[in-house]
Design a protein around this motif. Structure first.
Motif, PDB file in Angstrom:
ATOM      1  N   LEU A  44      10.516   1.228   0.194  1.00  0.00           N
ATOM      2  CA  LEU A  44      10.984  -0.542  -0.611  1.00  0.00           C
ATOM      3  C   LEU A  44      11.162  -0.839  -1.011  1.00  0.00           C
ATOM      4  O   LEU A  44      11.968  -1.369  -2.103  1.00  0.00           O
ATOM      5  CB  LEU A  44      11.187  -1.542   1.244  1.00  0.00           C
ATOM      6  CG  LEU A  44      11.362  -0.694   2.266  1.00  0.00           C
ATOM      7  CD1 LEU A  44      10.351  -1.898   3.241  1.00  0.00           C
ATOM      8  CD2 LEU A  44      12.869  -0.881   2.741  1.00  0.00           C
ATOM      9  N   LEU A  45       9.548  -0.961  -1.810  1.00  0.00           N
ATOM     10  CA  LEU A  45       9.158  -1.417  -2.979  1.00  0.00           C
ATOM     11  C   LEU A  45       8.242  -0.774  -4.059  1.00  0.00           C
ATOM     12  O   LEU A  45       6.916   0.015  -4.430  1.00  0.00           O
ATOM     13  CB  LEU A  45       8.762  -2.156  -2.677  1.00  0.00           C
ATOM     14  CG  LEU A  45       8.900  -3.396  -1.985  1.00  0.00           C
ATOM     15  CD1 LEU A  45       8.123  -5.155  -1.563  1.00  0.00           C
ATOM     16  CD2 LEU A  45       9.882  -5.148  -2.119  1.00  0.00           C
ATOM     17  N   PRO A  46       9.295   0.613  -3.912  1.00  0.00           N
ATOM     18  CA  PRO A  46       8.619   1.305  -5.623  1.00  0.00           C
ATOM     19  C   PRO A  46       7.949   0.719  -6.657  1.00  0.00           C
ATOM     20  O   PRO A  46       7.122   1.735  -7.059  1.00  0.00           O
ATOM     21  CB  PRO A  46       9.103   2.989  -5.214  1.00  0.00           C
ATOM     22  CG  PRO A  46      10.498   2.378  -5.199  1.00  0.00           C
ATOM     23  CD  PRO A  46      10.485   0.929  -4.148  1.00  0.00           C
ATOM     24  N   HIS A  47       8.206   0.236  -7.227  1.00  0.00           N
ATOM     25  CA  HIS A  47       8.435  -0.061  -8.638  1.00  0.00           C
ATOM     26  C   HIS A  47       7.191  -1.541  -7.872  1.00  0.00           C
ATOM     27  O   HIS A  47       6.104  -1.526  -9.468  1.00  0.00           O
ATOM     28  CB  HIS A  47       9.073  -1.389  -9.566  1.00  0.00           C
ATOM     29  CG  HIS A  47       9.779  -2.905  -8.065  1.00  0.00           C
ATOM     30  ND1 HIS A  47      10.271  -2.101  -6.945  1.00  0.00           N
ATOM     31  CD2 HIS A  47       9.357  -3.930  -7.793  1.00  0.00           C
ATOM     32  CE1 HIS A  47      10.620  -3.075  -6.014  1.00  0.00           C
ATOM     33  NE2 HIS A  47       9.702  -4.600  -6.852  1.00  0.00           N
ATOM     34  N   ALA A  48       6.420  -1.349  -7.151  1.00  0.00           N
ATOM     35  CA  ALA A  48       5.250  -2.553  -6.432  1.00  0.00           C
ATOM     36  C   ALA A  48       4.072  -1.965  -7.570  1.00  0.00           C
ATOM     37  O   ALA A  48       3.338  -1.007  -7.343  1.00  0.00           O
ATOM     38  CB  ALA A  48       5.009  -2.760  -4.892  1.00  0.00           C
ATOM     39  N   GLU A  49       3.018  -3.433  -7.694  1.00  0.00           N
ATOM     40  CA  GLU A  49       1.957  -2.859  -8.325  1.00  0.00           C
ATOM     41  C   GLU A  49       0.688  -3.288  -6.976  1.00  0.00           C
ATOM     42  O   GLU A  49       0.835  -3.804  -5.518  1.00  0.00           O
ATOM     43  CB  GLU A  49       1.584  -3.712  -9.346  1.00  0.00           C
ATOM     44  CG  GLU A  49       2.570  -3.872 -10.378  1.00  0.00           C
ATOM     45  CD  GLU A  49       2.149  -4.629 -11.366  1.00  0.00           C
ATOM     46  OE1 GLU A  49       1.573  -4.702 -12.642  1.00  0.00           O
ATOM     47  OE2 GLU A  49       2.104  -5.743 -11.134  1.00  0.00           O
ATOM     48  N   VAL A  50      -0.520  -2.447  -6.823  1.00  0.00           N
ATOM     49  CA  VAL A  50      -1.248  -1.953  -6.040  1.00  0.00           C
ATOM     50  C   VAL A  50      -2.977  -3.160  -6.603  1.00  0.00           C
ATOM     51  O   VAL A  50      -3.393  -1.960  -7.279  1.00  0.00           O
ATOM     52  CB  VAL A  50      -1.110  -0.274  -5.624  1.00  0.00           C
ATOM     53  CG1 VAL A  50      -2.581  -0.549  -4.188  1.00  0.00           C
ATOM     54  CG2 VAL A  50       0.131  -0.664  -5.304  1.00  0.00           C
ATOM     55  N   LEU A  51      -2.999  -3.444  -5.532  1.00  0.00           N
ATOM     56  CA  LEU A  51      -4.953  -3.849  -5.801  1.00  0.00           C
ATOM     57  C   LEU A  51      -5.265  -3.027  -4.359  1.00  0.00           C
ATOM     58  O   LEU A  51      -4.888  -3.342  -3.413  1.00  0.00           O
ATOM     59  CB  LEU A  51      -5.485  -5.131  -5.789  1.00  0.00           C
ATOM     60  CG  LEU A  51      -4.583  -6.053  -6.888  1.00  0.00           C
ATOM     61  CD1 LEU A  51      -4.792  -7.516  -7.002  1.00  0.00           C
ATOM     62  CD2 LEU A  51      -5.192  -5.649  -7.862  1.00  0.00           C
ATOM     63  N   VAL A  52      -6.556  -2.211  -4.848  1.00  0.00           N
ATOM     64  CA  VAL A  52      -7.544  -1.572  -3.898  1.00  0.00           C
ATOM     65  C   VAL A  52      -8.669  -2.313  -4.333  1.00  0.00           C
ATOM     66  O   VAL A  52      -9.235  -2.650  -4.959  1.00  0.00           O
ATOM     67  CB  VAL A  52      -7.818   0.163  -4.710  1.00  0.00           C
ATOM     68  CG1 VAL A  52      -8.701   0.325  -3.571  1.00  0.00           C
ATOM     69  CG2 VAL A  52      -6.197   0.567  -4.865  1.00  0.00           C
ATOM     70  N   VAL A  53      -8.794  -2.729  -3.142  1.00  0.00           N
ATOM     71  CA  VAL A  53     -10.229  -3.160  -1.948  1.00  0.00           C
ATOM     72  C   VAL A  53     -10.870  -2.735  -1.579  1.00  0.00           C
ATOM     73  O   VAL A  53     -10.309  -1.642  -0.327  1.00  0.00           O
ATOM     74  CB  VAL A  53      -9.376  -4.858  -1.421  1.00  0.00           C
ATOM     75  CG1 VAL A  53     -10.598  -5.133  -0.902  1.00  0.00           C
ATOM     76  CG2 VAL A  53      -8.677  -5.516  -2.174  1.00  0.00           C
ATOM     77  N   THR A  54     -12.019  -2.858  -2.062  1.00  0.00           N
ATOM     78  CA  THR A  54     -13.176  -1.457  -1.466  1.00  0.00           C
ATOM     79  C   THR A  54     -14.596  -2.608  -0.827  1.00  0.00           C
ATOM     80  O   THR A  54     -14.416  -3.527  -1.544  1.00  0.00           O
ATOM     81  CB  THR A  54     -13.505  -0.910  -1.908  1.00  0.00           C
ATOM     82  OG1 THR A  54     -15.031   0.217  -1.719  1.00  0.00           O
ATOM     83  CG2 THR A  54     -14.556  -0.817  -3.854  1.00  0.00           C
ATOM     84  N   THR A  55     -15.368  -2.433  -0.629  1.00  0.00           N
ATOM     85  CA  THR A  55     -17.033  -2.579  -0.529  1.00  0.00           C
ATOM     86  C   THR A  55     -17.902  -1.525  -1.007  1.00  0.00           C
ATOM     87  O   THR A  55     -17.599  -0.441  -1.425  1.00  0.00           O
ATOM     88  CB  THR A  55     -17.148  -3.117   0.796  1.00  0.00           C
ATOM     89  OG1 THR A  55     -17.407  -1.755   1.913  1.00  0.00           O
ATOM     90  CG2 THR A  55     -16.843  -4.194   1.656  1.00  0.00           C
TER      91      THR A  55
END
Length: 385
Positions: A252-263
């Motif tokens: 639905l949102l192929p143009h979205a940016e992504v932030l990946v969260v980890t510990t």
């Protein structure tokens, strides 16, 4: 006033005053929304009829109070008579058409939209992704940006509680519906929607046992039927992992940016890479890694590495090796204030802004708010409205 003569209020002055009152849900003037009906003034008494969008409008008391106060401020008005009514079906249809700005139903946040869409994801649960997303949204709104937040973690929704969108009895605040249009509740100037807002009263603690097709339709409805208005940023709190919702959002949102969260520990960082890889497979761009529960500085100056260290940098390095450069954009230290604020529904970025975790999140918000975004090959400045 001359020789003790009383100023006589006129209808136009009263209408102008009450028309300027802002609807607390739609954040637009009542006059612009055609919610002001007949206005008359006689012998200092101002009579104003207000047409609410729906029966039982949750903002009715606030609107009546604000209209009464606005009318009373007009010179010459000595008494107010506010009549609260409801829009006709035709008026509601005209309103929803106006709110949609003539756009057909569909996902409003396309690649051509001026809204920057950022999905916050993680490889596994329990890394504090939702807490970070909620605080990041509030920190961005505090900078004057128009911010929307979709709680796409359908099975593990927690955004309403983190933003205090629950009443004293623990019931989640409900959105207002105008025909097929859904008005998201607003907390700390963030327009928010979550599946928890649509469960039947008493079912808030029940499990949402849905599979792929239902999950896809839910995310799609959030993107099509929820009226966010003009947004600078839309954040999505994604479920952990690489399941159905992540794939649906990618479609639905192929143009979205992504932030990946980890510990920091390998048990989290190793699987966090997978969520970034899936995002790329759907066409999305990974714009950074956030390390949560990072080493904290104790009062004596020593450092406590409760969950180890280096995981965030390791995830960024792994994702950089598989494509364009990805950096560690924030390292949020372990913080009891962050946990306490989340439990109380008062985001730490406002409740305790000097806490090290709050400062790290606010610095990330500043970075995001000043970055340009691409739109049809052009670079546009990303500025508060």
């Amino acid at each position: 006033m001359q020789n003790g003569a009383r100023v006589s209020a006129d209808v136009q002055s009263v209408r102008s005053a009450v028309s300027a009152v802002i609807d607390p849900e739609l954040r637009r003037p009542l006059g612009e929304l055609d919610m002001i009906g007949d206005v008359t003034v006689a012998d200092g008494v101002a009579h104003v009829r207000v047409a609410l969008t729906i029966v039982g409008c949750p903002a009715a008391v606030r609107i009546e109070s604000d209209v009464r106060e606005a009318a009373a401020r007009v010179p010459g008005v000595i008494e107010t008579d506010i009549e609260m009514g409801v829009m006709t079906p035709e008026q509601r249809a005209a309103l929803t058409e106006r709110l949609r700005a003539g756009r057909p139903r569909g996902v409003a946040f396309t690649a051509e939209s001026l809204t920057r869409v950022i999905a916050v994801t993680s490889g596994k649960g329990g890394v504090g992704k939702s807490t970070l997303t909620a605080n990041l949204a509030v920190a961005l709104a505090a900078r004057g940006l128009s911010v929307g937040l979709i709680d796409a973690d359908v099975h593990g929704f927690s955004i309403p509680g983190l933003l205090g969108l629950v009443d004293e009895a623990g019931r989640t605040v409900r959105p207002t519906r105008i025909d097929q249009l859904i008005l998201p509740p607003i907390a700390y100037d963030v327009k928010t929607v979550s599946i928890g807002m649509f469960l039947r009263e008493g079912d808030e603690g029940a499990a949402v046992a849905w599979r792929g097709p239902m999950l896809h339709r839910t995310v799609q409805q959030f993107l099509t039927d929820v009226h966010f208005g003009d947004l600078d940023i839309l954040l999505l709190d994604m479920p952990p992992g690489t399941g159905d919702v992540a794939i649906s959002v990618g479609q639905l949102l192929p143009h979205a940016e992504v932030l990946v969260v980890t510990t920091p520990q390998p048990a989290a960082s190793d699987v966090a890479v997978r969520s970034g890889v899936l995002a790329r497979q759907t066409g999305q761009r990974v714009v950074g890694v956030i390390e949560n529960m990072a080493p904290m500085t104790l009062p004596d100056g020593t450092t406590l590495e409760l969950f180890g260290s280096g995981g965030g940098a390791a995830v960024a390095a792994s994702l950089s090796a598989g494509g364009e450069n990805v950096s560690l954009v924030a390292s949020v230290p372990l913080s009891s204030a962050l946990r306490v604020a989340g439990d109380s529904g008062a985001p730490v970025v406002l409740a305790d802004p000097e806490d090290p975790a709050a400062r790290a999140i606010t610095e990330l918000a500043t970075k995001l708010a000043t970055e340009p975004r691409g739109l049809a090959g052009r670079k546009l400045p990303f500025q508060p409205r």
